[in-house]
Structure formats: structure tokens, C-alpha cells
Design a protein around this motif. Structure first.
Motif, PDB file in Angstrom:
ATOM      1  N   ARG A   5     -24.521 -33.522   5.718  1.00  0.00           N
ATOM      2  CA  ARG A   5     -24.718 -32.074   5.553  1.00  0.00           C
ATOM      3  C   ARG A   5     -23.904 -31.547   4.368  1.00  0.00           C
ATOM      4  N   PHE A   6     -24.536 -30.661   3.613  1.00  0.00           N
ATOM      5  CA  PHE A   6     -23.874 -30.028   2.476  1.00  0.00           C
ATOM      6  C   PHE A   6     -24.266 -28.562   2.423  1.00  0.00           C
ATOM      7  N   LEU A   7     -23.271 -27.681   2.286  1.00  0.00           N
ATOM      8  CA  LEU A   7     -23.518 -26.252   2.122  1.00  0.00           C
ATOM      9  C   LEU A   7     -22.902 -25.786   0.816  1.00  0.00           C
ATOM     10  N   GLN A   8     -23.605 -24.888   0.142  1.00  0.00           N
ATOM     11  CA  GLN A   8     -22.996 -24.180  -0.984  1.00  0.00           C
ATOM     12  C   GLN A   8     -22.930 -22.709  -0.610  1.00  0.00           C
ATOM     13  N   LEU A   9     -21.739 -22.137  -0.779  1.00  0.00           N
ATOM     14  CA  LEU A   9     -21.444 -20.809  -0.284  1.00  0.00           C
ATOM     15  C   LEU A   9     -20.977 -19.891  -1.408  1.00  0.00           C
ATOM     16  N   ASP A  10     -21.025 -18.603  -1.130  1.00  0.00           N
ATOM     17  CA  ASP A  10     -20.381 -17.612  -1.981  1.00  0.00           C
ATOM     18  C   ASP A  10     -19.325 -16.923  -1.119  1.00  0.00           C
ATOM     19  N   VAL A  11     -18.060 -17.020  -1.544  1.00  0.00           N
ATOM     20  CA  VAL A  11     -16.928 -16.585  -0.725  1.00  0.00           C
ATOM     21  C   VAL A  11     -16.343 -15.281  -1.268  1.00  0.00           C
ATOM     22  N   PHE A  12     -15.901 -14.435  -0.345  1.00  0.00           N
ATOM     23  CA  PHE A  12     -15.338 -13.115  -0.651  1.00  0.00           C
ATOM     24  C   PHE A  12     -16.404 -12.171  -1.208  1.00  0.00           C
ATOM     25  N   THR A  13     -17.517 -12.070  -0.497  1.00  0.00           N
ATOM     26  CA  THR A  13     -18.578 -11.182  -0.953  1.00  0.00           C
ATOM     27  C   THR A  13     -19.504 -10.824   0.193  1.00  0.00           C
ATOM     28  N   ARG A  14     -20.144  -9.651   0.074  1.00  0.00           N
ATOM     29  CA  ARG A  14     -21.130  -9.212   1.047  1.00  0.00           C
ATOM     30  C   ARG A  14     -22.532  -9.678   0.683  1.00  0.00           C
ATOM     31  N   ARG A 268      -4.014  -7.998   4.493  1.00  0.00           N
ATOM     32  CA  ARG A 268      -3.343  -7.409   5.642  1.00  0.00           C
ATOM     33  C   ARG A 268      -1.914  -7.919   5.695  1.00  0.00           C
ATOM     34  N   PHE A 269      -1.031  -7.133   6.283  1.00  0.00           N
ATOM     35  CA  PHE A 269       0.361  -7.523   6.464  1.00  0.00           C
ATOM     36  C   PHE A 269       0.687  -7.590   7.952  1.00  0.00           C
ATOM     37  N   GLY A 270       1.312  -8.693   8.367  1.00  0.00           N
ATOM     38  CA  GLY A 270       1.735  -8.830   9.743  1.00  0.00           C
ATOM     39  C   GLY A 270       3.105  -8.212   9.965  1.00  0.00           C
ATOM     40  N   GLY A 271       3.413  -7.910  11.223  1.00  0.00           N
ATOM     41  CA  GLY A 271       4.713  -7.346  11.537  1.00  0.00           C
ATOM     42  C   GLY A 271       5.867  -8.274  11.231  1.00  0.00           C
ATOM     43  N   ASP A 272       5.576  -9.578  11.126  1.00  0.00           N
ATOM     44  CA  ASP A 272       6.614 -10.566  10.822  1.00  0.00           C
ATOM     45  C   ASP A 272       6.773 -10.788   9.326  1.00  0.00           C
ATOM     46  N   GLY A 273       6.110  -9.973   8.519  1.00  0.00           N
ATOM     47  CA  GLY A 273       6.197 -10.122   7.069  1.00  0.00           C
ATOM     48  C   GLY A 273       5.149 -11.047   6.478  1.00  0.00           C
ATOM     49  N   SER A 274       4.287 -11.605   7.305  1.00  0.00           N
ATOM     50  CA  SER A 274       3.258 -12.511   6.810  1.00  0.00           C
ATOM     51  C   SER A 274       2.148 -11.747   6.104  1.00  0.00           C
ATOM     52  N   VAL A 275       1.415 -12.462   5.274  1.00  0.00           N
ATOM     53  CA  VAL A 275       0.281 -11.899   4.540  1.00  0.00           C
ATOM     54  C   VAL A 275      -0.981 -12.609   4.993  1.00  0.00           C
ATOM     55  N   GLN A 276      -2.018 -11.840   5.282  1.00  0.00           N
ATOM     56  CA  GLN A 276      -3.324 -12.401   5.605  1.00  0.00           C
ATOM     57  C   GLN A 276      -4.312 -12.023   4.519  1.00  0.00           C
ATOM     58  N   VAL A 277      -5.110 -13.021   4.102  1.00  0.00           N
ATOM     59  CA  VAL A 277      -6.110 -12.832   3.058  1.00  0.00           C
ATOM     60  C   VAL A 277      -7.470 -13.174   3.653  1.00  0.00           C
ATOM     61  N   GLY A 278      -8.482 -12.329   3.402  1.00  0.00           N
ATOM     62  CA  GLY A 278      -9.777 -12.631   3.992  1.00  0.00           C
ATOM     63  C   GLY A 278     -10.924 -11.867   3.393  1.00  0.00           C
ATOM     64  N   GLY A 279     -12.093 -12.072   4.021  1.00  0.00           N
ATOM     65  CA  GLY A 279     -13.310 -11.417   3.575  1.00  0.00           C
ATOM     66  C   GLY A 279     -14.527 -12.099   4.154  1.00  0.00           C
ATOM     67  N   GLN A 280     -15.686 -11.760   3.608  1.00  0.00           N
ATOM     68  CA  GLN A 280     -16.960 -12.300   4.072  1.00  0.00           C
ATOM     69  C   GLN A 280     -17.388 -13.477   3.203  1.00  0.00           C
ATOM     70  N   THR A 281     -18.267 -14.313   3.783  1.00  0.00           N
ATOM     71  CA  THR A 281     -18.845 -15.452   3.071  1.00  0.00           C
ATOM     72  C   THR A 281     -20.345 -15.480   3.322  1.00  0.00           C
ATOM     73  N   GLN A 282     -21.111 -15.829   2.290  1.00  0.00           N
ATOM     74  CA  GLN A 282     -22.564 -15.928   2.414  1.00  0.00           C
ATOM     75  C   GLN A 282     -23.009 -17.363   2.140  1.00  0.00           C
ATOM     76  N   THR A 283     -23.890 -17.889   2.988  1.00  0.00           N
ATOM     77  CA  THR A 283     -24.475 -19.206   2.783  1.00  0.00           C
ATOM     78  C   THR A 283     -25.630 -19.092   1.803  1.00  0.00           C
ATOM     79  N   VAL A 284     -25.588 -19.869   0.727  1.00  0.00           N
ATOM     80  CA  VAL A 284     -26.633 -19.848  -0.292  1.00  0.00           C
ATOM     81  C   VAL A 284     -27.539 -21.081  -0.166  1.00  0.00           C
ATOM     82  N   ILE A 285     -26.930 -22.249   0.053  1.00  0.00           N
ATOM     83  CA  ILE A 285     -27.679 -23.502   0.206  1.00  0.00           C
ATOM     84  C   ILE A 285     -27.193 -24.195   1.469  1.00  0.00           C
ATOM     85  N   ASP A 286     -28.132 -24.672   2.292  1.00  0.00           N
ATOM     86  CA  ASP A 286     -27.795 -25.449   3.485  1.00  0.00           C
ATOM     87  C   ASP A 286     -28.757 -26.626   3.527  1.00  0.00           C
TER      88      ASP A 286
END
Length: 293
Positions: A5-14, A268-286
Motif C-alpha cells: 500500500r502507498f498513499l500520497q497526501l497533502d498535509v496541513f491543508t483543508r 497550541r500550548f499545554g499547561g506544562d509548557g509543551s507545544v502542540q503542532v497540528g492540522g488537517q491532511t487530505q489523501t490525494v493518491i491511495d
């Protein structure tokens, strides 16, 4: 030759075409390191990942991340995109809204929110530290930044999973219009064993609070359309210097517009000082791939 299996994705986008491309291979448990590297070089994406069964009971899966030239311990957009692929293919299921990724950077929890194309995934960025800042950092970047005026946070050399030079630019329009000297950034990256330079500016004109441009010349990339790990370092730098500032409750990033993309990255910032990074991903090829020994 058994197809896998192989997927090609677009990350951090709607939407497809707006983020950072990623290749994800599932079922390559028998592949050697050289075979993985050869495929990543052929795919010629910023990164290609290989999803494998975990070696630790607390992990949902194990991930290996390759640029076309070498394996790396961690990067943000391969982590978010691969977690999306794991869920889309039912390789693993989230438990209580969470996946745990095992990689060379350790065990990384990934928060799962929503489902399908609108699903958002957030990863806790590795801890970071400032290696050089203040006048020494400004002196090192003076030639590279040329006529750009610095913002209130100035510049720094930071480390957190990977090394980047960071610089806040005073004006968003100047940042977006800038034509950098890529040769000078490459020299800086090689001389300091870093990925390169990441510049950012506060935005007053759109929903995203920060505009970011990243130039990872240290791995042969001219400009990156979306940089999860670099944005994690920027966020940690901002949180350290402005713990009660206007961005302390979290913010959105716009990146890649100057090269035909329009990525959206959440911080996002956690109460413990941590940093969270995120977003949406779209599947282009499956689909399926065949790759020889």
C-alpha cells in the motif's frame, strides 16, 4: 513482487494542493534500510515515511522518516500525515482520542480530533532550547537577512529534534515579498549543521496570526510549503520570550503562499509548557506500489 500500500497526501491543508506533499508506505516490514532510501529517492518528495508495527507495547505504530538523501529522527508534517494514513487504512485505531507514534525521536502522543477529511491531528513537539541569541545571532544573520528589519523577538539559533535559525521580521508584507539569497542560507546551514533559516512575521490582515517562510537549504530544499517541526520551534521561542503575550493562547500559521501553496498550521500550548503542532491532511493518491529488492 508483492504490491504494498502507498498513499500520497497533502498535509496541513483543508484541500488537495494546498499543503506539503508526503508519501506513506505501509507493509514494508521486510525492506532493508537501503531499499527504503532508494524508494524515497525515487519518490523525490520532501519526505517519505514507512509505517511499521510497533516494537514497544505502548505505541500504536512505528514510523521511519526519509528525505531523498537520508533518514531523519522527526519532522512535523510526516508525523501528522502518517498518523492520518494509519487511521485511513485502519493500520491502528486511536485509543481515547490518541495515537502514540514510535520513532527515532521517541514516543510521541498524537491527539485525534474529528474524522475524515476534516479531522485534525496534533503532535507534541520535542522539547527545544536556544543555542545562540541576541547580538551574536544578529551578527551571524546580518548578511543573510540583508535589508529586512527584525521584529521584537529578534533572531536565534534553536534546537529541538532539528536545528533551525529563526528570525522575526517586523513587517508581514516585507516577509512575503522577500527574495532571499539561497546560496547564503545554504552556507549558513552547512556551517552550523542546521536545516537553514525560518522567518516569521505577525499578521494584522487575516485569520492566521503568523506568516511563516522556511528555507531548509541544509537538506537541499529551496523553500518548504509547510514546516511542522520548525513551527514548533517558533512557538516554543515565542512562549519563552512572551509567556503572557497575545499569542500565548495558541494561534494559526499561514505558510507556503509564496510558492503556490496555502498551508494552515495550528499551534497550541499545554499547561506544562509543551507545544502542540497540528492540522488537517487530505489523501490525494491511495494505491499500490511494486519496488524491487
Amino acid at each position: 513482487m508483492t504490491p504494498i500500500r502507498f498513499l500520497q497526501l497533502d498535509v496541513f491543508t483543508r484541500f488537495a494542493g494546498g499543503g506539503n506533499p508526503l508519501g506513506v508506505v505501509l507493509g514494508a516490514e521486510s525492506w532493508t534500510d537501503a531499499r527504503m532510501q532508494r524508494f524515497a529517492r525515487w519518490a523525490n518528495l520532501v519526505e517519505t515515511t514507512f509505517v511499521l508495527p510497533p516494537s514497544r507495547s505502548s505505541a500504536s505504530y512505528r514510523l521511519r522518516i526519509f528525505t531523498p538523501y537520508k533518514e531523519i529522527p522527526f519532522a512535523g508534517h510526516p508525523t501528522i500525515g502518517s498518523a492520518h494514513a494509519v487511521l485511513e487504512t485502519a493500520f491502528a485505531e486511536a485509543q481515547s482520542g490518541r495515537l502514540v507514534q514510535e520513532c527515532l525521536a521517541g514516543l510521541l502522543p498524537i491527539q485525534v480530533e474529528g474524522d475524515g477529511p476534516a479531522r485534525e491531528l496534533f503532535v507534541a513537539a520535542p522539547a527545544s532550547k536556544v543555542l545562540i541569541d541576541g547580538a551574536p545571532a544578529r551578527a551571524r544573520l546580518a548578511t543573510v537577512l540583508s535589508h529586512l528589519d527584525l521584529g521584537p523577538l529578534g533572531c536565534a539559533f534553536v534546537e529541538g529534534g532539528r536545528r533551525w535559525w529563526l528570525a522575526e521580521i517586523a513587517d508581514e508584507a516585507a516577509l512575503r515579498a522577500w527574495s532571499p539569497n539561497h546560496g547564503a542560507i545554504g552556507e549558513l546551514a552547512r556551517a552550523t549543521d542546521s536545516l537553514g533559516l525560518c522567518v516569521f512575521a505577525r499578521s494584522q490582515t487575516e485569520p492566521a496570526a503568523l506568516a511563516v517562510r522556511a528555507f531548509p537549504a541544509g537538506v537541499g530544499i529551496v523553500e518548504d510549503p509547510a514546516s511542522g517541526a520548525a513551527n514548533g520551534l517558533i512557538a516554543a521561542f515565542i512562549a519563552e520570550r512572551e509567556p503572557n503575550g497575545p499569542l500565548a493562547s495558541g494561534y494559526r500559521v499561514s505558510q507556503g503562499r509564496e510558492i503556490g501553496h496555502d498551508a494552515e498550521i495550528g499551534i497550541r500550548f499545554g499547561g506544562d509548557g509543551s507545544v502542540q503542532v497540528g492540522g488537517q491532511t487530505q489523501t490525494v493518491i491511495d494505491g499500490w506500489l511494486r519496488w524491487p529488492e
